[in-house]
Design a protein around this motif. Structure first.
Motif, PDB file in Angstrom:
ATOM      1  N   TYR A   1     -13.699 -15.847   8.341  1.00 14.11           N
ATOM      2  CA  TYR A   1     -12.206 -13.982   9.434  1.00 14.11           C
ATOM      3  C   TYR A   1     -11.372 -15.826   8.839  1.00 14.11           C
ATOM      4  N   PHE A   2     -11.192 -16.587   8.491  1.00 13.73           N
ATOM      5  CA  PHE A   2      -9.521 -17.341   8.473  1.00 13.73           C
ATOM      6  C   PHE A   2      -9.672 -17.388   6.622  1.00 13.73           C
ATOM      7  N   ILE A   3     -10.555 -17.451   6.071  1.00 13.99           N
ATOM      8  CA  ILE A   3      -9.690 -17.438   4.708  1.00 13.99           C
ATOM      9  C   ILE A   3      -9.579 -16.017   4.457  1.00 13.99           C
ATOM     10  N   GLU A   4     -10.570 -14.826   5.207  1.00 10.28           N
ATOM     11  CA  GLU A   4      -9.627 -13.632   4.230  1.00 10.28           C
ATOM     12  C   GLU A   4      -7.958 -13.540   4.673  1.00 10.28           C
ATOM     13  N   GLN A   5      -8.070 -14.064   6.395  1.00 16.68           N
ATOM     14  CA  GLN A   5      -6.864 -14.001   6.266  1.00 16.68           C
ATOM     15  C   GLN A   5      -5.122 -14.604   6.259  1.00 16.68           C
ATOM     16  N   ALA A   6      -5.513 -16.008   5.342  1.00 16.31           N
ATOM     17  CA  ALA A   6      -4.784 -16.701   4.750  1.00 16.31           C
ATOM     18  C   ALA A   6      -4.584 -15.822   3.399  1.00 16.31           C
ATOM     19  N   PHE A   7      -6.358 -15.591   2.929  1.00 19.56           N
ATOM     20  CA  PHE A   7      -6.372 -13.842   1.470  1.00 19.56           C
ATOM     21  C   PHE A   7      -4.608 -13.450   1.661  1.00 19.56           C
ATOM     22  N   LYS A   8      -4.451 -12.979   2.509  1.00 19.78           N
ATOM     23  CA  LYS A   8      -4.075 -11.614   3.508  1.00 19.78           C
ATOM     24  C   LYS A   8      -2.087 -12.060   3.298  1.00 19.78           C
ATOM     25  N   GLY A   9      -2.104 -13.468   3.525  1.00 15.12           N
ATOM     26  CA  GLY A   9      -0.831 -13.981   4.097  1.00 15.12           C
ATOM     27  C   GLY A   9      -0.524 -14.087   2.960  1.00 15.12           C
ATOM     28  N   MET A  10      -1.130 -15.131   1.874  1.00 10.91           N
ATOM     29  CA  MET A  10      -0.257 -15.532   0.390  1.00 10.91           C
ATOM     30  C   MET A  10       0.226 -14.153   0.002  1.00 10.91           C
ATOM     31  N   GLU A  11      -1.022 -12.755  -0.386  1.00 13.92           N
ATOM     32  CA  GLU A  11      -0.944 -11.570  -0.995  1.00 13.92           C
ATOM     33  C   GLU A  11       0.886 -11.309  -0.051  1.00 13.92           C
ATOM     34  N   LYS A  12       1.542 -11.380   1.144  1.00 11.94           N
ATOM     35  CA  LYS A  12       2.476 -11.267   1.298  1.00 11.94           C
ATOM     36  C   LYS A  12       3.561 -11.682   0.690  1.00 11.94           C
ATOM     37  N   MET A  13       3.171 -12.833   0.164  1.00 11.56           N
ATOM     38  CA  MET A  13       4.483 -14.355  -0.551  1.00 11.56           C
ATOM     39  C   MET A  13       4.583 -13.638  -2.152  1.00 11.56           C
ATOM     40  N   VAL A  14       3.241 -12.388  -2.705  1.00 15.43           N
ATOM     41  CA  VAL A  14       3.916 -12.063  -4.215  1.00 15.43           C
ATOM     42  C   VAL A  14       4.665 -10.253  -3.893  1.00 15.43           C
ATOM     43  N   PRO A  15       5.629 -10.866  -5.308  1.00 17.07           N
ATOM     44  CA  PRO A  15       6.779  -9.287  -4.991  1.00 17.07           C
ATOM     45  C   PRO A  15       6.205  -8.223  -5.467  1.00 17.07           C
ATOM     46  N   LYS A  16       5.989  -7.053  -4.961  1.00 21.64           N
ATOM     47  CA  LYS A  16       5.757  -6.432  -5.417  1.00 21.64           C
ATOM     48  C   LYS A  16       6.302  -5.205  -6.717  1.00 21.64           C
ATOM     49  N   ASP A  17       4.962  -5.271  -7.082  1.00 16.31           N
ATOM     50  CA  ASP A  17       5.893  -4.050  -8.073  1.00 16.31           C
ATOM     51  C   ASP A  17       5.756  -3.060  -7.276  1.00 16.31           C
ATOM     52  N   GLU A  18       7.340  -2.475  -7.667  1.00 14.84           N
ATOM     53  CA  GLU A  18       7.533  -0.378  -7.960  1.00 14.84           C
ATOM     54  C   GLU A  18       6.757   0.290  -8.866  1.00 14.84           C
ATOM     55  N   ASP A  19       6.201   0.626  -9.611  1.00 18.14           N
ATOM     56  CA  ASP A  19       5.749   0.836 -10.080  1.00 18.14           C
ATOM     57  C   ASP A  19       4.483   1.562  -9.673  1.00 18.14           C
ATOM     58  N   GLU A  20       4.027   2.738  -8.865  1.00 15.48           N
ATOM     59  CA  GLU A  20       3.111   3.312  -8.595  1.00 15.48           C
ATOM     60  C   GLU A  20       2.182   3.538  -8.788  1.00 15.48           C
ATOM     61  N   SER A  21       1.640   3.779  -9.859  1.00 17.18           N
ATOM     62  CA  SER A  21       0.522   3.801 -11.243  1.00 17.18           C
ATOM     63  C   SER A  21      -0.567   2.545 -10.939  1.00 17.18           C
ATOM     64  N   THR A  22       0.383   1.506 -10.977  1.00 17.33           N
ATOM     65  CA  THR A  22      -1.035   0.639 -10.909  1.00 17.33           C
ATOM     66  C   THR A  22      -0.768   0.000 -10.127  1.00 17.33           C
ATOM     67  N   MET A  23      -0.677   0.218  -8.842  1.00 17.55           N
ATOM     68  CA  MET A  23      -1.062  -0.061  -7.283  1.00 17.55           C
ATOM     69  C   MET A  23      -2.748   0.934  -6.937  1.00 17.55           C
ATOM     70  N   GLY A  24      -3.063   1.928  -6.924  1.00 21.16           N
ATOM     71  CA  GLY A  24      -3.373   3.115  -6.452  1.00 21.16           C
ATOM     72  C   GLY A  24      -4.597   2.603  -5.806  1.00 21.16           C
ATOM     73  N   TYR A  25      -5.524   2.382  -6.656  1.00 18.15           N
ATOM     74  CA  TYR A  25      -6.972   1.407  -6.089  1.00 18.15           C
ATOM     75  C   TYR A  25      -6.568   0.611  -5.275  1.00 18.15           C
ATOM     76  N   TYR A  26      -6.764  -0.296  -6.379  1.00 20.17           N
ATOM     77  CA  TYR A  26      -6.114  -1.535  -5.154  1.00 20.17           C
ATOM     78  C   TYR A  26      -5.812  -1.348  -3.759  1.00 20.17           C
ATOM     79  N   GLU A  27      -4.623  -1.369  -3.623  1.00 22.90           N
ATOM     80  CA  GLU A  27      -4.028  -0.689  -2.231  1.00 22.90           C
ATOM     81  C   GLU A  27      -4.983  -0.020  -1.022  1.00 22.90           C
ATOM     82  N   MET A  28      -5.769   0.998  -2.441  1.00 27.08           N
ATOM     83  CA  MET A  28      -7.002   1.278  -1.388  1.00 27.08           C
ATOM     84  C   MET A  28      -7.722   0.475  -0.449  1.00 27.08           C
ATOM     85  N   PHE A  29      -8.541  -0.883  -1.446  1.00 27.12           N
ATOM     86  CA  PHE A  29      -9.353  -1.439  -1.146  1.00 27.12           C
ATOM     87  C   PHE A  29      -9.371  -2.584  -1.525  1.00 27.12           C
TER      88      PHE A  29
END
Length: 114
Positions: free
Chosen positions: A51-79
């Motif tokens: 659980y700790f590692i999972e939360q660390a991954f989620k926290g790290m993801e918040k530090m990555v700038p988001k790509d505004e191109d919706e076509s690349t987000m699709g399934y990644y965002e869902m899963f």
């Protein structure tokens, strides 16, 4: 329209995985570890580490700038939550994981005189 669908998917996925957090919390707080076997104690420690590692991954993801191109987000965002869960599970299952479970296990063994 796709923002609305992505929002629905994210809220659905978040509601699907939040029970695992409450189950982990209930398992840890409602269990009398003084009567637990070493295997049960280690399993609880590994669950916490995962659980700790999972939360660390989620926290790290918040530090990555988001790509505004919706076509690349699709399934990644869902899963992505499931992906982070599997990454954390894999990291915990390899050898001693990152060491949190082992340290916690040793401390709990001392506290419960196992």
């Amino acid at each position: 329209m796709s923002d609305y669908i992505n929002g629905l998917n994210n809220s659905y996925l978040n509601s699907q995985y939040s029970p695992s957090v409450s189950e982990l919390k209930d398992k840890i707080t409602d269990t009398d570890f003084s009567k637990a076997t070493e295997e049960e104690l280690m399993e609880a420690c590994k669950s916490f580490e995962q659980y700790f590692i999972e939360q660390a991954f989620k926290g790290m993801e918040k530090m990555v700038p988001k790509d505004e191109d919706e076509s690349t987000m699709g399934y990644y965002e869902m899963f992505k939550d499931k992906l982070y869960e599997k990454y954390a599970e894999s990291a915990t299952d390899r050898g001693d994981g990152i060491g949190i479970a082992k340290m916690l296990f040793e401390q709990m063994k001392r506290n419960y005189n196992l």
